[in-house]
Write an enzyme that holds these catalytic residues in place. Structure first.
Site, mmCIF file in Angstrom:
data_model
loop_
_atom_site.group_PDB
_atom_site.id
_atom_site.type_symbol
_atom_site.label_atom_id
_atom_site.label_comp_id
_atom_site.label_asym_id
_atom_site.label_seq_id
_atom_site.Cartn_x
_atom_site.Cartn_y
_atom_site.Cartn_z
ATOM 1 N N LYS A 83 -45.081 -6.171 31.823
ATOM 2 C CA LYS A 83 -45.071 -7.465 31.043
ATOM 3 C C LYS A 83 -45.403 -7.546 29.646
ATOM 4 O O LYS A 83 -46.410 -7.031 29.389
ATOM 5 C CB LYS A 83 -45.914 -8.579 31.971
HETATM 6 C C1 E4P Z 1 -44.935 -15.860 34.885
HETATM 7 O O1 E4P Z 1 -44.686 -14.450 35.059
HETATM 8 C C2 E4P Z 1 -46.146 -16.345 34.449
HETATM 9 O O2 E4P Z 1 -47.447 -15.855 35.023
HETATM 10 C C3 E4P Z 1 -46.130 -17.984 34.982
HETATM 11 O O3 E4P Z 1 -45.172 -18.330 35.698
HETATM 12 C C4 E4P Z 1 -47.096 -18.975 34.075
HETATM 13 O O4 E4P Z 1 -46.952 -20.025 34.611
HETATM 14 P P1 E4P Z 1 -47.869 -21.333 34.239
HETATM 15 O O5 E4P Z 1 -47.131 -21.966 33.269
HETATM 16 O O6 E4P Z 1 -48.161 -22.015 35.511
HETATM 17 O O7 E4P Z 1 -49.166 -20.613 33.649
#
Ligand code: E4P
Length: 217
Positions: A83
């Protein structure tokens, strides 16, 4: 549409695997920090447990650091997806990692232009964050519709991971748009099963079953 869990919690992953509906996992530093466990320990466990893609996030701000961390993460298993944040340095790192054969999920996408750049750089996945846009009075799902249209217009095969999901309707709307993947918190996945009429109907069927003569079970 594929279902990913957005979590670092092993018990949640095991439960979703037991249901047989889990296609992959996404994590981020916040989710890992909530486990209170060592990053490498959690990462290795998830990568081993799950057959599908497991996104593990880099934390460097420059391309060199992201590439170094990404290569290290990729060694944890063939299903690791690195990522990378949507920044100019991130875009440089995407190209190097993808040409190494390491799939990249570009995170923190908040505009169609960012998704287009990530796709041009050769990312395997993009993660537009819809809940965080809704949180600031925007329309997160509009971003998914726009990214989907752009990718369809140019036959771009980068997959859309709908991220920052807050409730079951986010999942349903993402599926209606035709997004490839939805990554969701465990609580949202659990809620997808529920409908009060299912509970009511089942209760009635079981009650009426007691009145049936010659029941074999
Ligand atoms: C995506 O890969 C992120 O980990 C995630 O969806 C972030 O979500 P949040 O806005 O609930 O922290």
């Amino acid at each position: 549409m594929q279902f990913f869990l957005d979590t670092g919690n092993i018990d949640e992953i095991k439960q979703a695997l037991d249901w047989g509906i889990l296609d992959g996992v996404t994590t981020n530093p916040t989710l890992i920090s909530k486990t209170g466990r060592s990053f490498m320990e959690v990462a290795k466990e998830i990568v081993k447990l799950v057959d599908g893609p497991v996104s593990l996030e880099t934390v460097s701000l420059n391309a060199e650091g992201m590439i170094k961390e990404g290569r290290m993460l990729a060694e944890l298993g063939d299903n690791v997806v690195v990522k990378i944040p949507m920044t100019p340095e991130g875009v440089k790192a995407i190209q190097v990692l993808e040409s190494d054969g390491i799939p990249v999920n570009v995170t923190l996408i908040f505009s169609p232009a960012q998704a287009l750049i990530a796709a041009k750089a050769g990312a395997t996945f993009v993660s537009p964050f819809i809940g965080r846009i809704d949180d600031v009075s925007g329309e997160g799902m509009k971003l998914i519709r726009e990214v989907k249209t752009i990718f369809d217009n140019y036959d771009i095969d980068t997959e859309i991971i709908v991220a920052s999901v807050r409730h079951p309707m986010h999942v349903v709307e993402a599926a209606l748009i035709g997004a490839d993947i939805c990554t969701m918190p465990f609580e949202v996945m659990k809620k997808l099963f529920n409908h009060p009429l299912t509970d009511k109907g089942l209760e009635q069927f079981l009650k009426d079953w007691e009145k049936v003569p010659g029941r074999p079970f």
